[in-house]
Write a protein that holds these residues in place. Structure first.
Motif, PDB file in Angstrom:
ATOM      1  N   THR A 107      -2.587   7.105 -10.232  1.00  0.00           N
ATOM      2  CA  THR A 107      -2.747   7.218  -8.785  1.00  0.00           C
ATOM      3  C   THR A 107      -1.614   6.512  -8.052  1.00  0.00           C
TER       4      THR A 107
ATOM      5  N   GLN B  90       0.798  -1.216   0.000  1.00  0.00           N
ATOM      6  CA  GLN B  90       0.000   0.000   0.000  1.00  0.00           C
ATOM      7  C   GLN B  90       0.833   1.269   0.000  1.00  0.00           C
TER       8      GLN B  90
ATOM      9  N   TRP C  67      -9.491   1.503   1.099  1.00  0.00           N
ATOM     10  CA  TRP C  67      -8.843   1.889  -0.144  1.00  0.00           C
ATOM     11  C   TRP C  67      -9.678   2.976  -0.812  1.00  0.00           C
TER      12      TRP C  67
ATOM     13  N   ALA D 176       3.157   4.361  -1.326  1.00  0.00           N
ATOM     14  CA  ALA D 176       3.019   5.157  -2.541  1.00  0.00           C
ATOM     15  C   ALA D 176       3.806   4.536  -3.677  1.00  0.00           C
TER      16      ALA D 176
ATOM     17  N   ARG E 281      -2.054   5.910  -4.766  1.00  0.00           N
ATOM     18  CA  ARG E 281      -2.737   5.283  -3.631  1.00  0.00           C
ATOM     19  C   ARG E 281      -3.399   3.993  -4.109  1.00  0.00           C
TER      20      ARG E 281
END
Length: 602
Positions: free
Chosen positions: A172, A87, A124, A89, A174
């Protein structure tokens, strides 16, 4: 002489209803209504219909951990250190993709849903569940995600919006989850899958080609131990040998076992009694084997037995199950089903009906409780039973009436943008019904009109590519079913010409407008309002092409006829007068340009 200047933007081709199909109104300025800017959610975005946990849900812990190991996953699926690595970056690199393949009913969708539930629990930011049986489903689902993300621009058509969602998922940093459920075409999925970024992608499919294209995870039937545990937990019966016999009879297939457990629980019978009833079912004359079918016949027999008992104990089952079988397996919103109840509070009644049906394991309900889902194999059994009893066309007609009632709740004009999701669902359901017709002659005028309205909605939402494909199809069907001279056929031809024009394809638009005008004059006469509409639309197309020498005389004739037939103060007459004035003004400007050009060349 054709002028090279761009069109003035006043072409008189706004679409509205006339005579049950869609006609273009005389003299109204062409425009699309664009939506308000979407508000970006600051919380978690969950797009699509993720299934709820079914009764007696059996976790596939080993498979789920293998899936999480391939993709990285939330802390509930992996060790804490691994989860942090998954998870953190993203700094780039290839996106993590896993293809889960297996036979129908093996539990691929529920395994993907299990991963999605864990992602939701881990908060998420984005979780998208996209039906992927067709390219249109993929593109529509991603476009809807773009709206939720605030990435869709007012003038974006569906593919453009879908591309923005894909770009967002690729960029993204994330964690995000993208699920393509029931994928059939590797090339289509590949073209819409982000190549880089922190997004995890799960593909569920019955096609082995995906296993060669992506990281594979083959989903098998339950082990004997899992099957027995499932039956014992779902039924409350502790007879291990009886559970073993039922599981063996049903090939340990999760879908079939769910049907068995539901019947056993509802009838309060033991395993032996269930096997006796199952073996009395003969499905061979109702269900024809298809290429690639590898599940046991007993699976279909278990489904039919479950259907039979549901219809005997639930009054609504015999009405709602066949309808769900001919609608989209991607799900049917409760709002479409509300007309099944005459109660003052239909939403409550329909929800109760669906809750009862969910207990039979013949349907599931989406996690947010707004959509009913039926497994494709259950749908197939029900459709083929209906066809065997010569009831399929009647069921399709009932479903068509249900969609027509839902269509009547949709607004015209700018408010339609607020109902884009409903429009997309109506298009999906209508297309599914159309695909289930046993032959071309089975298409009814009601379903034809419904498809034509879907084409109109796509046009109003500026989704011209899809609108044109649908309007082309409906014109072909109208000419075949209604005949080339039927007023609705003329309307359909007129609308397709307008869609071509809006897409900038004047080479196809103008000849079609010319043919439509000739047909209107021949069939309806020169003074009929639809003939005036057609003449005005042709003049607008000439004007869009810069051919003012043909556009202005035709506008002048249309204005004279409108003043004589409708009166000088009629709104359409005034609109035509304004269009003519704009065309003359443009011609005057073009004359000054040519004069200046000649002076400069001396």
């Amino acid at each position: 002489m054709n002028e090279a200047d761009p069109p003035s933007g006043i072409s008189g081709d706004h679409i509205e209803f006339h005579g049950n199909l869609i006609e273009k109104a005389v003299g109204v300025e062409h425009h699309h209504h664009y939506p308000p800017e979407p508000s970006r959610s600051s919380d978690q975005i969950v797009e699509g219909e993720i299934p709820q946990k079914p009764p007696g849900f059996q976790p596939r812990g080993e498979l789920l951990h293998r899936l999480a190991a391939l993709l990285g996953g939330p802390s509930t699926l992996l060790g804490e250190s691994q989860s942090r690595n998954g998870q953190e970056a993203s700094t780039g690199g290839a996106v993590a993709i896993c293809a889960m393949a297996g036979i129908p009913g093996v539990g691929k969708t529920m395994l993907a849903a299990s991963y999605a539930w864990a992602c939701q629990d881990a908060r998420w930011p984005v979780i998208a569940w996209i039906p992927a049986e067709t390219t249109d489903q993929i593109v529509t689902g991603l476009a809807s995600l773009a709206s939720r993300l605030g990435e869709r621009r007012p003038d974006d058509d569906t593919p453009t919006a879908a591309a923005r969602a894909k770009a967002w998922l690729a960029a993204t940093t994330r964690p995000a989850l993208l699920v393509f459920d029931n994928a059939t075409d590797v090339a289509a999925v590949r073209s819409w899958t982000p190549a880089t970024g922190a997004t995890r992608v799960i593909i569920t499919t019955r096609h082995g080609a995906f296993l060669r294209a992506y990281q594979p995870l083959e989903v098998e039937v339950f082990t004997p131990e899992q099957a027995i545990a499932f039956l014992r937990e779902r039924t409350g019966l502790t007879d291990t040998e009886g559970a073993k016999a039922v599981a063996s009879e049903l090939g340990h297939l999760p879908l079939a076992l769910a049907q068995a457990a539901a019947v056993i629980s509802r009838l309060r019978i033991d395993y032996a009694a269930y096997l006796e009833q199952l073996r009395s079912v003969r499905l061979s004359e109702n269900l024809t084997a298809e290429s690639g079918d590898v599940y046991p016949t007993s699976t279909a027999e278990a489904i039919l037995l479950s259907v039979t008992h549901a219809e005997a104990t639930l009054p609504i089952a015999s009405r709602i199950l066949p309808i769900l079988a001919v609608l989209s397996p991607a799900g049917v919103p409760l709002a479409m089903l509300n007309t099944l109840s005459d109660d003052a509070n239909p939403q409550f009644v329909v929800r109760s009906m669906l809750a009862d049906l969910a207990d039979t394991s013949l349907i599931t309900v989406s996690e947010d409780g707004t959509t009913a889902l039926m497994h494709r194999l259950v749908q197939r059994v029900l459709r083929e039973r209906a066809a065997h009893h010569n009831e399929l066309l009647s069921v399709i007609a009932q479903a068509s009436a249900l969609l027509d009632a839902f269509d009547n709740t949709l607004p015209d004009g700018p408010q339609l943008w607020k109902y884009r999701t409903d429009v997309e669902m109506l298009v999906e359901q209508t297309d599914t019904l159309y695909q289930h017709l046993p032959n071309d002659d089975a298409l009814t005028e009601d379903l034809l009109r419904l498809r034509a309205r879907c084409g109109r909605y796509l046009y109003e939402l500026a989704d011209l590519r899809r609108a044109i494909l649908l309007l082309e199809s409906t014109l072909t069907d109208a000419e075949r079913i209604l005949g080339p001279d039927h007023p609705d056929t003329l309307t359909s031809r007129n609308n397709l010409a307008g869609a071509y024009e809006s897409a900038g394809d004047l080479n196809r638009a103008i000849p079609l407008h010319e043919r439509t005008l000739a047909d209107h004059e021949r069939i309806l006469g020169p003074d009929h309002p639809n003939t005036l509409t057609s003449r005005n639309n042709l003049a607008g197309a000439y004007q869009a092409a810069g051919d003012l020498n043909r556009a202005i005389p035709l506008h002048e004739r249309t204005l004279a006829d409108a003043e004589r037939i409708l009166g000088p103060d009629h709104l359409n007459t005034q609109a035509i007068r304004n269009i003519l004035a704009a065309a003359r003004a443009r011609a005057s400007r073009c004359g000054w340009r040519r004069l200046l050009a000649r002076r400069r060349s001396r």
